[in-house]
Design an enzyme around this catalytic site. Structure first.
Site, PDB file in Angstrom:
ATOM      1  N   ASP A   4      -0.320  14.442  10.769  1.00  0.00           N
ATOM      2  CA  ASP A   4       0.009  15.864  10.649  1.00  0.00           C
ATOM      3  C   ASP A   4       0.839  16.315  11.846  1.00  0.00           C
ATOM      4  O   ASP A   4       1.916  16.900  11.697  1.00  0.00           O
ATOM      5  CB  ASP A   4      -1.272  16.701  10.570  1.00  0.00           C
ATOM      6  CG  ASP A   4      -1.690  17.002   9.137  1.00  0.00           C
ATOM      7  OD1 ASP A   4      -0.944  16.632   8.213  1.00  0.00           O
ATOM      8  OD2 ASP A   4      -2.761  17.600   8.953  1.00  0.00           O
ATOM      9  N   GLU A  31       6.180   8.767   8.459  1.00  0.00           N
ATOM     10  CA  GLU A  31       5.266   9.900   8.666  1.00  0.00           C
ATOM     11  C   GLU A  31       4.970  10.618   7.346  1.00  0.00           C
ATOM     12  O   GLU A  31       4.680  11.814   7.319  1.00  0.00           O
ATOM     13  CB  GLU A  31       5.839  10.901   9.677  1.00  0.00           C
ATOM     14  CG  GLU A  31       6.222  10.305  11.009  1.00  0.00           C
ATOM     15  CD  GLU A  31       5.039   9.958  11.868  1.00  0.00           C
ATOM     16  OE1 GLU A  31       3.938  10.478  11.624  1.00  0.00           O
ATOM     17  OE2 GLU A  31       5.213   9.161  12.802  1.00  0.00           O
ATOM     18  N   GLY A  32       5.048   9.866   6.242  1.00  0.00           N
ATOM     19  CA  GLY A  32       4.834  10.424   4.917  1.00  0.00           C
ATOM     20  C   GLY A  32       6.156  10.734   4.254  1.00  0.00           C
ATOM     21  O   GLY A  32       6.996  11.447   4.818  1.00  0.00           O
ATOM     22  N   GLY A  77       2.345  14.439  14.018  1.00  0.00           N
ATOM     23  CA  GLY A  77       3.529  13.608  14.190  1.00  0.00           C
ATOM     24  C   GLY A  77       4.692  14.002  13.307  1.00  0.00           C
ATOM     25  O   GLY A  77       5.832  13.569  13.536  1.00  0.00           O
ATOM     26  N   ASN A  99       0.803  -1.223   0.000  1.00  0.00           N
ATOM     27  CA  ASN A  99       0.000   0.000   0.000  1.00  0.00           C
ATOM     28  C   ASN A  99       0.833   1.268   0.000  1.00  0.00           C
ATOM     29  O   ASN A  99       0.323   2.349  -0.280  1.00  0.00           O
ATOM     30  CB  ASN A  99      -0.944   0.016   1.214  1.00  0.00           C
ATOM     31  CG  ASN A  99      -2.094  -0.958   1.053  1.00  0.00           C
ATOM     32  OD1 ASN A  99      -2.257  -1.543  -0.016  1.00  0.00           O
ATOM     33  ND2 ASN A  99      -2.880  -1.143   2.090  1.00  0.00           N
ATOM     34  N   SER A 127       2.348   4.626   0.456  1.00  0.00           N
ATOM     35  CA  SER A 127       1.906   5.856   1.115  1.00  0.00           C
ATOM     36  C   SER A 127       0.395   6.056   1.085  1.00  0.00           C
ATOM     37  O   SER A 127      -0.099   7.090   1.547  1.00  0.00           O
ATOM     38  CB  SER A 127       2.590   7.063   0.446  1.00  0.00           C
ATOM     39  OG  SER A 127       3.992   6.995   0.590  1.00  0.00           O
TER      40      SER A 127
END
Length: 404
Positions: free
Chosen positions: A261, A378-379, A263, A151, A153
């Site tokens: 956001d 965290e992205g 984090g 999956n 991101s």
């Protein structure tokens, strides 16, 4: 070329400036807190960071001490056993811990931000009182289970299912790359409760470890942050009571996005901490050279500017969070830049130190390896750019639509 003594004076003065509390606008309380965390981190973590990395050893005793200092429940209210501090305090602590050991910084942020965050922000009073006091002492750590194999991101593509029946949920599926997995005593899980609703059909749950039907995959062999485990968490008809639902059914995607956001700010601070340590090690190396070249000076100057700028941006994001302002854009900016600074400054430190910078046990090569993960979790950096651009389009389109 500058004489060695003159260059040392100039560079050390520059180095001291980027951690000067007054110039960073910290209050006396924040400055005292910073000093306390820095003393612990430099005395208890930095000397063993390379050993923790090489042996893939979880710093259990140090994490317990962090709990005693309030660092494993920084933003949790005092009536729940936490430190009851603000987001800027958490940001300061993350920088100092990560400056000493990036891997321990990851343990801390996965536990504080994304494990306890959903429970603390969206849980009922009863859930908070039942769960959180057990996780703020450092005796136990938690994990965050959102990502899945394949999956990437796409946080809204949760194939793990939670089926409701007879006041229980039965969970089936696999979560991937879960930090703290093997050390965890509990976790925040995101699973689909309504397939037809897509991302609006995702819900959030608290999962105690161990639980029947829950198992762990093999520990991944990682490039960096090696003192904490990363593994799949596998659910095979794992049954939990309905009271473990956090927030409302179908609210999980919203919860995850808000938590991620917020984090991103401590991850930015982690990047600053890793970069600050790399800069310090480079300075220590350069100051021992008989001649300090112009190239040395220019690299150190670039590193100083990058670290200082990343810190200022990260502190600004933390302050905006504490002020209750929207943080989506600035948190993404801080995370994007902080992570890039961590990698770039660590790389420059290696360039300055040459072969010495590549030797295991010297700290800098570990900084570089640890820094790379800050650009992914965290992205990813690419996701941060999408977030930032999205906010920019909204801001400027509104401006032009209103004729301003």
């Amino acid at each position: 070329m500058l004489p060695k003594a003159t260059a040392r004076c100039l560079v050390q003065r520059a180095f001291s400036s980027f951690s000067n509390a007054t110039e960073m606008g910290l209050s006396e309380q924040h400055t005292a807190f910073q000093s306390m965390v820095r003393e612990f981190a430099q005395e208890e973590l930095r000397p063993i960071a390379d050993e923790l990395d090489s042996k893939k050893k979880f710093p259990r005793e140090q994490v317990k001490k962090m709990g005693q200092l309030g660092l494993m429940g920084v933003e949790i209210n005092k009536d729940l056993g936490g430190a009851g501090l603000d987001g800027l305090s958490y940001t300061i602590a993350m920088e100092e811990i990560s400056r000493a050991c990036g891997g321990t910084g990851t343990i801390m942020t996965a536990h504080n931000s994304i494990f306890m965050g959903p429970i603390n922000k969206f849980g009922t009073d009863q859930q908070k009182k039942k769960i959180l006091p057990n996780f703020v002492t450092g005796e136990r750590v938690g994990c965050f289970m959102l990502s899945e194999p394949g999956n990437g991101s796409d946080a809204g593509a949760a194939s793990t299912l939670a089926v409701y029946k007879d006041d229980h949920y039965k969970i089936t599926g696999t979560k991937a790359w879960i930090t703290n997995s093997w050390e965890s005593s509990g976790g925040s899980l995101f699973a689909t409760t309504d397939r037809k609703a897509k991302h609006k059909g995702i819900s959030c749950f608290y999962i105690p470890f161990p639980s029947d039907g829950l198992s762990l995959g093999n520990k991944e062999s990682k490039m960096g942050i090696r003192c904490t485990s990363t593994a799949n968490v596998i659910f095979d008809d794992c049954q939990i009571p309905s009271e473990n639902l956090i927030g409302e059914s179908g609210q999980g995607f919203k919860i995850a996005m808000q938590i991620l956001d917020a984090g991103r700010i401590p991850i930015a601070a982690q990047g600053v901490g890793i970069a600050a340590d790399a800069l310090q090690r480079a300075l220590d190396y350069v100051m021992k050279k008989p001649v300090i070249s112009q190239n040395d000076e220019e690299l150190l100057a670039e590193m100083e500017v990058m670290v200082t700028t990343a810190r200022l941006l990260t502190y600004r994001a933390a302050r905006m969070k504490d002020e209750g302002k929207p943080i989506g854009k600035i948190a993404a900016m801080a995370k994007l830049y902080g992570s890039e600074v961590a990698t770039s400054v660590s790389h420059k430190a290696i360039q300055l130190m040459g072969e010495d910078g590549l030797i295991k046990g010297g700290g800098v090569e570990r900084n570089y390896r640890d820094a790379r993960i800050t650009e992914i979790y965290e992205g990813t950096s690419e996701i941060q750019k999408v977030v930032i651009a999205g906010h920019m389009k909204k801001e400027y389109r509104n401006k032009y639509t209103n004729g301003q």
